[in-house]
Design a protein around this motif. Structure first.
Motif, PDB file in Angstrom:
ATOM      1  N   GLY A  80      60.577  29.706 -77.882  1.00 50.38           N
ATOM      2  CA  GLY A  80      59.590  29.819 -78.953  1.00 50.38           C
ATOM      3  C   GLY A  80      58.175  29.822 -78.403  1.00 50.38           C
ATOM      4  N   GLY A  81      57.933  28.990 -77.407  1.00 51.14           N
ATOM      5  CA  GLY A  81      56.619  28.974 -76.761  1.00 51.14           C
ATOM      6  C   GLY A  81      56.296  30.292 -76.080  1.00 51.14           C
ATOM      7  N   GLU A  82      57.293  30.882 -75.437  1.00 52.27           N
ATOM      8  CA  GLU A  82      57.066  32.165 -74.764  1.00 52.27           C
ATOM      9  C   GLU A  82      56.814  33.285 -75.777  1.00 52.27           C
ATOM     10  OE1 GLU A  82      56.562  32.481 -71.624  1.00 52.27           O
ATOM     11  OE2 GLU A  82      57.193  30.455 -71.114  1.00 52.27           O
ATOM     12  N   VAL A  83      57.556  33.272 -76.871  1.00 49.03           N
ATOM     13  CA  VAL A  83      57.338  34.290 -77.903  1.00 49.03           C
ATOM     14  C   VAL A  83      55.927  34.154 -78.478  1.00 49.03           C
ATOM     15  CG1 VAL A  83      58.032  35.035 -80.212  1.00 49.03           C
ATOM     16  CG2 VAL A  83      59.770  34.584 -78.467  1.00 49.03           C
ATOM     17  N   LEU A  84      55.510  32.931 -78.722  1.00 43.44           N
ATOM     18  CA  LEU A  84      54.163  32.698 -79.236  1.00 43.44           C
ATOM     19  C   LEU A  84      53.107  33.153 -78.231  1.00 43.44           C
ATOM     20  CD1 LEU A  84      52.594  31.555 -81.608  1.00 43.44           C
ATOM     21  CD2 LEU A  84      52.695  29.325 -80.518  1.00 43.44           C
ATOM     22  N   ARG A  85      53.385  32.982 -76.971  1.00 39.46           N
ATOM     23  CA  ARG A  85      52.434  33.374 -75.928  1.00 39.46           C
ATOM     24  C   ARG A  85      52.221  34.893 -75.907  1.00 39.46           C
ATOM     25  NH1 ARG A  85      53.894  30.488 -70.815  1.00 39.46           N
ATOM     26  NH2 ARG A  85      52.948  28.766 -71.916  1.00 39.46           N
ATOM     27  N   THR A  86      53.197  35.665 -76.384  1.00 34.64           N
ATOM     28  CA  THR A  86      53.034  37.123 -76.395  1.00 34.64           C
ATOM     29  C   THR A  86      51.912  37.568 -77.323  1.00 34.64           C
ATOM     30  OG1 THR A  86      54.693  37.443 -78.143  1.00 34.64           O
ATOM     31  CG2 THR A  86      55.471  37.541 -75.854  1.00 34.64           C
ATOM     32  N   VAL A  87      51.499  36.696 -78.246  1.00 36.99           N
ATOM     33  CA  VAL A  87      50.418  37.048 -79.181  1.00 36.99           C
ATOM     34  C   VAL A  87      49.102  37.270 -78.449  1.00 36.99           C
ATOM     35  CG1 VAL A  87      49.041  36.156 -81.111  1.00 36.99           C
ATOM     36  CG2 VAL A  87      51.516  35.844 -81.101  1.00 36.99           C
TER      37      VAL A  87
ATOM     38  N   VAL B  80      46.900  29.290 -79.981  1.00 33.28           N
ATOM     39  CA  VAL B  80      48.159  29.684 -79.341  1.00 33.28           C
ATOM     40  C   VAL B  80      48.416  28.841 -78.099  1.00 33.28           C
ATOM     41  CG1 VAL B  80      49.303  31.565 -78.093  1.00 33.28           C
ATOM     42  CG2 VAL B  80      48.216  32.009 -80.292  1.00 33.28           C
ATOM     43  N   GLN B  81      47.387  28.571 -77.319  1.00 35.16           N
ATOM     44  CA  GLN B  81      47.556  27.743 -76.119  1.00 35.16           C
ATOM     45  C   GLN B  81      48.046  26.342 -76.489  1.00 35.16           C
ATOM     46  OE1 GLN B  81      47.755  30.142 -73.771  1.00 35.16           O
ATOM     47  NE2 GLN B  81      46.792  28.671 -72.426  1.00 35.16           N
TER      48      GLN B  81
ATOM     49  N   LEU C  32      55.117  23.278 -77.878  1.00 38.29           N
ATOM     50  CA  LEU C  32      56.510  23.720 -77.861  1.00 38.29           C
ATOM     51  C   LEU C  32      57.159  23.481 -76.503  1.00 38.29           C
ATOM     52  CD1 LEU C  32      56.309  26.989 -79.969  1.00 38.29           C
ATOM     53  CD2 LEU C  32      57.581  24.922 -80.533  1.00 38.29           C
ATOM     54  N   GLU C  33      56.427  23.768 -75.433  1.00 44.27           N
ATOM     55  CA  GLU C  33      56.940  23.501 -74.085  1.00 44.27           C
ATOM     56  C   GLU C  33      57.198  22.005 -73.896  1.00 44.27           C
ATOM     57  OE1 GLU C  33      57.334  25.600 -71.271  1.00 44.27           O
ATOM     58  OE2 GLU C  33      56.924  27.430 -72.413  1.00 44.27           O
TER      59      GLU C  33
END
Length: 110
Positions: free
Chosen positions: A68-75, A17-18, A24-25
């Motif tokens: 998209g990066g922020e949504v993925l970070r919620t995982v 995820v990181q 994405l960022e």
């Protein structure tokens, strides 16, 4: 034994995820910079016909990559305070994206 496997999988998920979030960022920043340079070049050449539209579309696309990066970070969020901050960031970026798309639609209508 099962605890070791779970710990390994948790660490692997966090690392994946990181990396994906960073990519994405990076893509969002790259899209924004390329668009800005392209529009600046057009402005210098006095070709100002579609600069606002191109810049708005580039900003919208960059925001979508970053969102998209922020949504993925919620995982991988572990605390409620982190989730609140991420939620606020996602909402702000979604509102900005919505406003930019609204401006693009109005610009096309003119």
């Amino acid at each position: 034994m099962i605890e070791i496997i779970i710990t390994f999988l948790d660490t692997a998920l966090y690392d994946v995820v990181q990396v994906c979030t960073t990519l994405l960022e990076f893509f969002g920043i790259l899209v924004l910079m390329v668009t800005a340079l392209k529009c600046f070049y057009s402005w210098v050449k006095k070709d100002t016909a579609n600069i606002r539209m191109e810049l708005a579309q580039g900003i919208a696309l960059a925001l979508e990559f970053k969102m998209g990066g922020e949504v993925l970070r919620t995982v991988v969020v572990r605390e409620w305070s982190e989730l609140g901050i991420l939620g606020a960031i996602i909402v702000l970026r979604a509102v900005l994206t919505f406003l930019i798309h609204w401006e693009i639609k109005n610009e096309k209508a003119e």
